[in-house]
Design an enzyme around this catalytic site. Sequence first.
Site, PDB file in Angstrom:
ATOM      1  N   GLN A 132      32.819  25.716  13.469  1.00 32.69           N
ATOM      2  CA  GLN A 132      33.276  26.960  12.845  1.00 32.69           C
ATOM      3  C   GLN A 132      32.283  27.427  11.782  1.00 32.69           C
ATOM      4  O   GLN A 132      32.039  28.623  11.623  1.00 32.69           O
ATOM      5  CB  GLN A 132      34.670  26.758  12.224  1.00 32.69           C
ATOM      6  CG  GLN A 132      35.329  28.038  11.734  1.00 32.69           C
ATOM      7  CD  GLN A 132      35.675  28.989  12.876  1.00 32.69           C
ATOM      8  OE1 GLN A 132      35.798  28.581  14.021  1.00 32.69           O
ATOM      9  NE2 GLN A 132      35.805  30.269  12.567  1.00 32.69           N
ATOM     10  N   ALA A 164      36.751  33.670  11.312  1.00 37.50           N
ATOM     11  CA  ALA A 164      37.411  33.026  10.167  1.00 37.50           C
ATOM     12  C   ALA A 164      36.443  32.102   9.441  1.00 37.50           C
ATOM     13  O   ALA A 164      35.591  31.454  10.062  1.00 37.50           O
ATOM     14  CB  ALA A 164      38.632  32.240  10.643  1.00 37.50           C
ATOM     15  N   SER A 169      40.375  28.641  10.275  1.00 35.25           N
ATOM     16  CA  SER A 169      40.532  29.103  11.667  1.00 35.25           C
ATOM     17  C   SER A 169      41.628  28.321  12.372  1.00 35.25           C
ATOM     18  O   SER A 169      41.679  27.087  12.308  1.00 35.25           O
ATOM     19  CB  SER A 169      39.222  28.919  12.437  1.00 35.25           C
ATOM     20  OG  SER A 169      39.450  29.126  13.824  1.00 35.25           O
ATOM     21  N   ASP A 178      41.123  31.134  23.187  1.00 32.40           N
ATOM     22  CA  ASP A 178      40.619  32.447  23.578  1.00 32.40           C
ATOM     23  C   ASP A 178      40.510  32.438  25.097  1.00 32.40           C
ATOM     24  O   ASP A 178      39.944  31.502  25.679  1.00 32.40           O
ATOM     25  CB  ASP A 178      39.233  32.706  22.978  1.00 32.40           C
ATOM     26  CG  ASP A 178      39.257  32.773  21.455  1.00 32.40           C
ATOM     27  OD1 ASP A 178      40.347  32.979  20.880  1.00 32.40           O
ATOM     28  OD2 ASP A 178      38.187  32.622  20.851  1.00 32.40           O
ATOM     29  N   GLU A 221      42.340  41.026  18.324  1.00 31.85           N
ATOM     30  CA  GLU A 221      41.703  40.090  19.253  1.00 31.85           C
ATOM     31  C   GLU A 221      42.611  39.877  20.464  1.00 31.85           C
ATOM     32  O   GLU A 221      43.419  38.942  20.478  1.00 31.85           O
ATOM     33  CB  GLU A 221      41.424  38.736  18.571  1.00 31.85           C
ATOM     34  CG  GLU A 221      40.397  38.810  17.465  1.00 31.85           C
ATOM     35  CD  GLU A 221      39.913  37.441  16.988  1.00 31.85           C
ATOM     36  OE1 GLU A 221      38.947  37.421  16.211  1.00 31.85           O
ATOM     37  OE2 GLU A 221      40.477  36.418  17.405  1.00 31.85           O
TER      38      GLU A 221
HETATM   39 ZN   LIG Z   1      40.175  32.810  18.908  1.00 26.52          ZN
END
Ligand SMILES: [Zn+2]
Length: 264
Positions: A132, A164, A169, A178, A221
């Site tokens: 991340q 994030a 996140s 995702d 998103e």
């Molecule tokens: Zn995501």
Amino acid sequence: MKKLLSLILVFALVLSVCGCGSFGDPTISVNEDDVSSEDGLPNSSNNTSSEEVEEGPIFDFNSWELRLVNGSTPIPDGYVPELAAISAPYAGFNGASFDARAIDPLHALCADAKAAGINLTVISAYRTNDFQTGNFERKVNNVMAADPSLTREEAEAIAATVVARPGTSEHQVGLAVDFNSVEDSFKNTDEYAWLAANCTKYGFILRYTEEKQDITKIIPEPWHYRYVGVEAAKIMEEENLCLEEFIEKYNKPTADETTADAAQ
Ligand SMILES: [Zn+2]
């Protein structure tokens, strides 16, 4: 007579077992007892025995599946979920993993989608803090390259609406995936339409929408789905609440720790 008594006893026993609501898939249902022990937390904070039981569902917002993770509510230090591998047909990359306690609902969602002619591929799932950090740094650099007049701080603030900050996140707790494409156009696909109609049945919510952007502080998103459990997901859908609003509404002001937000 003795026989009749024992029959009544057996019948009463059966009734008391059926009334506990403990049937169903244990991987999907919300079970506060399991949740508390998973987190190693004592199970005494929600002691309702001395008070009238309130109307409506009661949720444990310290539980693993309802844990809020956002820009102002970072992941507790040292929190590491127990992970399970996402099955090959649905994993879009090597090593794709998810919280082990929610892997079955994720697989069920993907399998049922496939049976309906909808192909879902997980292109991002659990992320380490290092991963991340790399994502965030890349975004900050891109923002600064696009507008060199920005300070580092300003660039970080812009980047954080898209990626994030490390430690904030949902991917880092292993409860977010995702699907297929991180393009805005994903919302025009059959896959998105199927997810919109079905994801809550498996305990997932579309986490970041345009409508709730002021609250989530994250851009829309259409590809990002968060596991929260079926009961919570259904309520959020029915009442059109994002996770922050849901917690605000259903978090009874008992021994919670919302004061952590004061750090902002
Ligand atoms: Zn995501």
